[in-house]
Design a protein around this motif. Structure first.
Motif, PDB file in Angstrom:
ATOM      1  N   VAL A   1      -6.876   1.012  -0.533  1.00  0.00           N
ATOM      2  CA  VAL A   1      -5.666   1.760  -0.906  1.00  0.00           C
ATOM      3  C   VAL A   1      -5.231   1.449  -2.332  1.00  0.00           C
ATOM      4  O   VAL A   1      -4.928   2.363  -3.111  1.00  0.00           O
ATOM      5  CB  VAL A   1      -4.527   1.456   0.080  1.00  0.00           C
ATOM      6  CG1 VAL A   1      -3.223   2.099  -0.411  1.00  0.00           C
ATOM      7  CG2 VAL A   1      -4.867   1.983   1.462  1.00  0.00           C
TER       8      VAL A   1
ATOM      9  N   ALA B   1      -5.957   7.243   1.709  1.00  0.00           N
ATOM     10  CA  ALA B   1      -5.130   6.078   1.422  1.00  0.00           C
ATOM     11  C   ALA B   1      -3.933   6.018   2.372  1.00  0.00           C
ATOM     12  O   ALA B   1      -3.544   4.945   2.851  1.00  0.00           O
ATOM     13  CB  ALA B   1      -4.656   6.101  -0.026  1.00  0.00           C
TER      14      ALA B   1
ATOM     15  N   ALA C   1      -7.475   3.034  -4.787  1.00  0.00           N
ATOM     16  CA  ALA C   1      -7.216   4.482  -4.856  1.00  0.00           C
ATOM     17  C   ALA C   1      -5.948   4.766  -5.649  1.00  0.00           C
ATOM     18  O   ALA C   1      -5.892   5.729  -6.429  1.00  0.00           O
ATOM     19  CB  ALA C   1      -7.086   5.053  -3.447  1.00  0.00           C
TER      20      ALA C   1
ATOM     21  N   VAL D   1       0.688   4.206  -2.820  1.00  0.00           N
ATOM     22  CA  VAL D   1       0.469   5.618  -2.495  1.00  0.00           C
ATOM     23  C   VAL D   1       1.625   6.471  -2.997  1.00  0.00           C
ATOM     24  O   VAL D   1       1.426   7.564  -3.559  1.00  0.00           O
ATOM     25  CB  VAL D   1       0.277   5.798  -0.975  1.00  0.00           C
ATOM     26  CG1 VAL D   1       0.248   7.280  -0.613  1.00  0.00           C
ATOM     27  CG2 VAL D   1      -1.012   5.121  -0.516  1.00  0.00           C
TER      28      VAL D   1
ATOM     29  N   CYS E   1       0.823  -1.209   0.000  1.00  0.00           N
ATOM     30  CA  CYS E   1       0.000   0.000   0.000  1.00  0.00           C
ATOM     31  C   CYS E   1       0.864   1.269   0.000  1.00  0.00           C
ATOM     32  O   CYS E   1       0.556   2.238  -0.696  1.00  0.00           O
ATOM     33  CB  CYS E   1      -0.927  -0.003   1.206  1.00  0.00           C
ATOM     34  SG  CYS E   1      -2.235  -1.247   1.124  1.00  0.00           S
TER      35      CYS E   1
END
Length: 346
Positions: free
Chosen positions: A288, A246, A291, A216, A212
């Protein structure tokens, strides 16, 4: 609670970050395809990162797995450490530890696990029959730690069984394990299954935190350089809010994994904490990685884009060892029955 890494844990994490960053590049991952990176595995073993896990504990392993997740490095690092090094160290006999641990540490013995759901039964003494339909990293493994219907743990050599390739969402070199009166040796006694499963859930939550974080980071880099109407996408409030959510979800996965790992290393009850970490890894993890793709706009739909690997890994991990609803039910049942209330929980 103090999650501050020790000097040894920090040094190991920095070394892992350097190796994963140097060798697990987009170009190398593309060349590897759905298999494992043998050169990367060799490099990790040669510098002693697998062997170090016995000293830096589960929290140290979680830190290393974060670095693997950031780069979606295709090696059986998590599996061999959890189902091999930590499981044998904690539950193996003196003879098993002496025989297996050196090979696991230098990478010549590669372990994976078939937990929690298998259709395997113990027949005659020391023999297993049945099928484990999906075993991650089976194509790389020399040994499999498998649970039978009574939740006893057994070690099986892959050379003694039949293994058929299986493709998963993520490129984890998985396979189907078929056992027909295959010789096996028991690992541990009462409580071993629960401990190994909780350890695995904690470790793979740490891996999800890294996946994750990498997603991001890619989204932030993309939205800061991609312009629309003369402004970077990152200047838009909607993009900022999505990225912030996120980030917070990623932090929730990370801190719950740290807590569960720290408690195990300290000898405290951690079963409920492992379930909590796994729940966050499942529920928040899929938010996440979705996103991350969404913030890339049309580029996020490109199957060849690096962010797509984070999406695949995130979706694989969100159901591995139990999806969110299953984990929540298990956690609720443990609370009802008064489990997970050991000393240090006040």
């Amino acid at each position: 609670m103090d999650f501050t890494p020790t000097e040894e844990q920090t040094a190991a994490r920095e070394l892992a970050a350097r190796i994963f960053g140097d060798l697990s590049t987009h170009e190398r991952l593309t060349a590897v395809g759905t298999g494992s990176d043998g050169e990367l595995w060799k490099a990790l073993c040669e510098v002693g990162l697998l062997a170090a896990v016995e000293d830096i504990g589960l929290l140290g392993l979680v830190l290393l797995l974060e670095e693997q997740g950031r780069t979606t490095a295709q090696v059986p690092f998590a599996a061999s450490c959890v189902y091999g090094l930590l499981a044998v160290s904690a539950h193996g006999s003196a003879e098993q530890r002496e025989r297996l641990l050196p090979g696991i540490a230098d990478g010549s013995v590669v372990m994976t696990g078939a937990l929690p759901d298998t259709a395997v039964r113990a027949g005659a003494p020391g023999e297993l029959s049945g099928v484990a339909p999906v075993v991650p990293w089976l194509r790389d493994a020399t040994h499999v730690l498998i649970a039978d219907e009574e939740q006893k743990l057994w070690l099986v050599r892959t050379a003694d069984a039949r293994c058929e390739p299986v493709e998963l969402t993520a490129p984890w070199s998985a396979g189907r394990l078929i056992l027909d009166a295959v010789p096996a040796e028991q690992l541990g006694g009462a409580g071993a299954y629960d401990d190994v499963l909780a350890t695995a859930r904690t470790a793979f939550a740490g891996l999800q935190a890294g996946v994750c974080a990498g997603s991001v980071a890619r989204a932030v880099a993309y939205t800061n350089t991609r312009e629309q109407f003369g402004q970077p996408l990152a200047a838009k409030q909607g993009v900022q809010l999505r990225a912030a959510d996120a980030h917070m979800d990623t932090e929730a996965i990370r801190v719950t994994a740290y807590e569960a790992a720290w408690r195990r290393d300290e000898g405290l009850d951690y079963a409920a904490h492992a379930l909590t970490a796994a729940w966050w890894a499942s529920e928040a993890g899929q938010r996440v990685v979705h996103a991350g793709q969404h913030l890339h706009g049309g580029m996020g739909a490109d199957l060849e884009h690096p962010v797509h690997r984070h999406f695949l890994w995130g979706r694989q991990l969100d159901a591995y060892l139990g999806c969110g609803s299953e984990l929540l039910q298990e956690l609720g049942e443990s609370i009802v029955h008064g489990e997970g209330e050991g000393e240090g929980d006040a």
